[in-house]
Design a protein around this motif. Sequence first.
Motif, PDB file in Angstrom:
ATOM      1  N   UNK A 200     -78.094  19.309  13.707  1.00 53.89           N
ATOM      2  CA  UNK A 200     -77.590  20.631  14.091  1.00 53.89           C
ATOM      3  C   UNK A 200     -77.072  20.723  15.515  1.00 53.89           C
ATOM      4  N   UNK A 201     -77.175  19.673  16.298  1.00 53.24           N
ATOM      5  CA  UNK A 201     -76.683  19.736  17.676  1.00 53.24           C
ATOM      6  C   UNK A 201     -76.184  18.359  18.109  1.00 53.24           C
ATOM      7  N   UNK A 202     -74.838  18.193  18.187  1.00 57.10           N
ATOM      8  CA  UNK A 202     -73.810  19.223  18.017  1.00 57.10           C
ATOM      9  C   UNK A 202     -73.536  19.516  16.542  1.00 57.10           C
ATOM     10  N   UNK A 203     -72.808  20.611  16.321  1.00 61.43           N
ATOM     11  CA  UNK A 203     -72.418  21.010  14.973  1.00 61.43           C
ATOM     12  C   UNK A 203     -70.915  20.815  14.817  1.00 61.43           C
ATOM     13  N   UNK A 204     -70.509  20.285  13.673  1.00 59.90           N
ATOM     14  CA  UNK A 204     -69.091  20.125  13.387  1.00 59.90           C
ATOM     15  C   UNK A 204     -68.511  21.385  12.780  1.00 59.90           C
ATOM     16  N   UNK A 205     -67.232  21.646  13.074  1.00 64.00           N
ATOM     17  CA  UNK A 205     -66.508  22.774  12.487  1.00 64.00           C
ATOM     18  C   UNK A 205     -65.189  22.229  11.951  1.00 64.00           C
ATOM     19  N   UNK A 206     -64.988  22.320  10.635  1.00 64.87           N
ATOM     20  CA  UNK A 206     -63.806  21.774   9.983  1.00 64.87           C
ATOM     21  C   UNK A 206     -62.835  22.889   9.615  1.00 64.87           C
ATOM     22  N   UNK A 237     -69.411  34.782  11.755  1.00 67.25           N
ATOM     23  CA  UNK A 237     -69.237  35.712  10.623  1.00 67.25           C
ATOM     24  C   UNK A 237     -69.438  37.184  10.976  1.00 67.25           C
ATOM     25  N   UNK A 238     -70.232  37.489  12.030  1.00 67.81           N
ATOM     26  CA  UNK A 238     -70.419  38.886  12.427  1.00 67.81           C
ATOM     27  C   UNK A 238     -69.361  39.341  13.436  1.00 67.81           C
ATOM     28  N   UNK A 239     -68.272  38.539  13.571  1.00 72.63           N
ATOM     29  CA  UNK A 239     -67.140  38.833  14.472  1.00 72.63           C
ATOM     30  C   UNK A 239     -67.488  38.705  15.952  1.00 72.63           C
ATOM     31  N   UNK A 240     -68.638  38.138  16.264  1.00 72.14           N
ATOM     32  CA  UNK A 240     -68.977  37.894  17.665  1.00 72.14           C
ATOM     33  C   UNK A 240     -68.392  36.555  18.108  1.00 72.14           C
ATOM     34  N   UNK A 241     -68.167  36.440  19.419  1.00 71.25           N
ATOM     35  CA  UNK A 241     -67.603  35.217  19.990  1.00 71.25           C
ATOM     36  C   UNK A 241     -68.724  34.246  20.332  1.00 71.25           C
ATOM     37  N   UNK A 242     -68.647  33.040  19.809  1.00 65.37           N
ATOM     38  CA  UNK A 242     -69.676  32.027  20.081  1.00 65.37           C
ATOM     39  C   UNK A 242     -69.620  31.632  21.546  1.00 65.37           C
ATOM     40  N   UNK A 243     -70.780  31.387  22.114  1.00 66.24           N
ATOM     41  CA  UNK A 243     -70.875  31.239  23.572  1.00 66.24           C
ATOM     42  C   UNK A 243     -70.484  29.854  24.081  1.00 66.24           C
ATOM     43  N   UNK A 269     -71.582  22.588  20.817  1.00 62.52           N
ATOM     44  CA  UNK A 269     -73.007  22.523  21.139  1.00 62.52           C
ATOM     45  C   UNK A 269     -73.748  23.605  20.375  1.00 62.52           C
ATOM     46  N   UNK A 270     -74.991  23.289  19.990  1.00 63.28           N
ATOM     47  CA  UNK A 270     -75.761  24.227  19.180  1.00 63.28           C
ATOM     48  C   UNK A 270     -77.242  24.139  19.512  1.00 63.28           C
ATOM     49  N   UNK A 271     -77.601  24.315  20.786  1.00 62.08           N
ATOM     50  CA  UNK A 271     -79.000  24.130  21.185  1.00 62.08           C
ATOM     51  C   UNK A 271     -79.943  25.167  20.597  1.00 62.08           C
ATOM     52  N   UNK A 272     -79.445  26.348  20.275  1.00 61.49           N
ATOM     53  CA  UNK A 272     -80.295  27.412  19.731  1.00 61.49           C
ATOM     54  C   UNK A 272     -80.193  27.512  18.216  1.00 61.49           C
ATOM     55  N   UNK A 273     -79.520  26.553  17.588  1.00 60.85           N
ATOM     56  CA  UNK A 273     -79.311  26.522  16.132  1.00 60.85           C
ATOM     57  C   UNK A 273     -78.708  27.822  15.613  1.00 60.85           C
ATOM     58  N   UNK A 274     -77.827  28.424  16.421  1.00 59.50           N
ATOM     59  CA  UNK A 274     -77.127  29.615  15.957  1.00 59.50           C
ATOM     60  C   UNK A 274     -76.172  29.274  14.819  1.00 59.50           C
TER      61      UNK A 274
END
Length: 401
Positions: A200-206, A237-243, A269-274
Amino acid sequence: MNRPLLSIAFIGCLVLCSCKQVQPPPPPSVQVNLYSVKAQRVTYYDRYTATTVALNQVNLLPEVQGYITGIFFKEGSRVKRGQKLYDIDRRIYEDNYNTAAANVKVAEGNLKQAQQDADRYQYLNNNKAVAKQLYDHAMIALENSKNAYQSTLEALKTATTNLAYSTITAPFDGTIGFSQVKLGDLVTVGQTVLITISSDDPMGVDFLINEKQLSFFSNLKNTVHQSVDSLFTLILPDNSLYSYIGKLSVIDRAVNPQTGSIRVRLLFRNPKTSLRAGMSCVVRVHNQELTAQLVIPNKAVVEEMGEYFVYVAKDSVMNTDDKSGEQSAAKRDPRLFAFQKKVQLGAVLGPNVIIKDGIKEGDNIVADGIQSLHNGSPITPSSDRSLRQAGKGSGNRRNSQ
């Protein structure tokens, strides 16, 4: 006698007048609002539908058979590489290990004895003091003892491996899901799925791009120093901007010949598993265009059969080089006319849109009232203030979602 002649003359005049063609009145002028097109620096994002993917994901299956005797994790939690997850009944595998270890000691003793006998017969044979047959048998016994000892070592390795396999550990850092087995369940080698674990860290986005955009993304991948910060951002998905900011990682090896698309992967990066594997999100790619762009209100664009048009206001007297339709309008009336121009659209910026081709800076386009227009319609600006910069107030949309 004069009255009949006068009547005939009057009737003749009426007939002549009725035979003349009555000229239709000019079409009424349509009141519109005009916008003056001006090039300006804009910041925008290209958006792509994307899916989060784990870089590593595996279903854990048992390597030995037995009953589950221990579960040592909380479902849905993060685990570290080597962390203990399950115990499979270890008693039989511990017994096998102990037996194999004992056999190794016995074989080691037999080998030592055979070696001593072989050394003695070797000495006697060198001095011609022993029968040749006894010497040969001693050498064969030594070789058999060596082989037996090696066999017990291999058996000990197998027993050690099976004993180790009776404890299931995490193969890498990641997040585990729901356990597919409970305490007391019998698991079968290579068949029973115990649990799924994914990194889960890092996370891929395809996401998929058109093959026409391949060169653009290839250049981005090969560029070490990127000229624009926040090049890749993510909308959740909740329309928020990832940090966190993304990094271009992989471009797939081939284009899909059926769709003309190719897959691109970013790393975040995904340290908080968001981010969890399988999430639907939107990738924003910061524009790399540094030159000024033509921006007009989106409501000024007309779509007809998949093509896009705007109405450009022109003084027909001053535009005698226009097409025949515009020339004929010039001869009829020297007022402002709206002429349809085909345009190529770029990125959409909220209520505005970028125009790539079709009009130029300084053109006045119709923004309101286009429903009542056709090519060559006379128009009247609603006020002098209707001539203003298109998109004024849209500002820098760099931080917009």
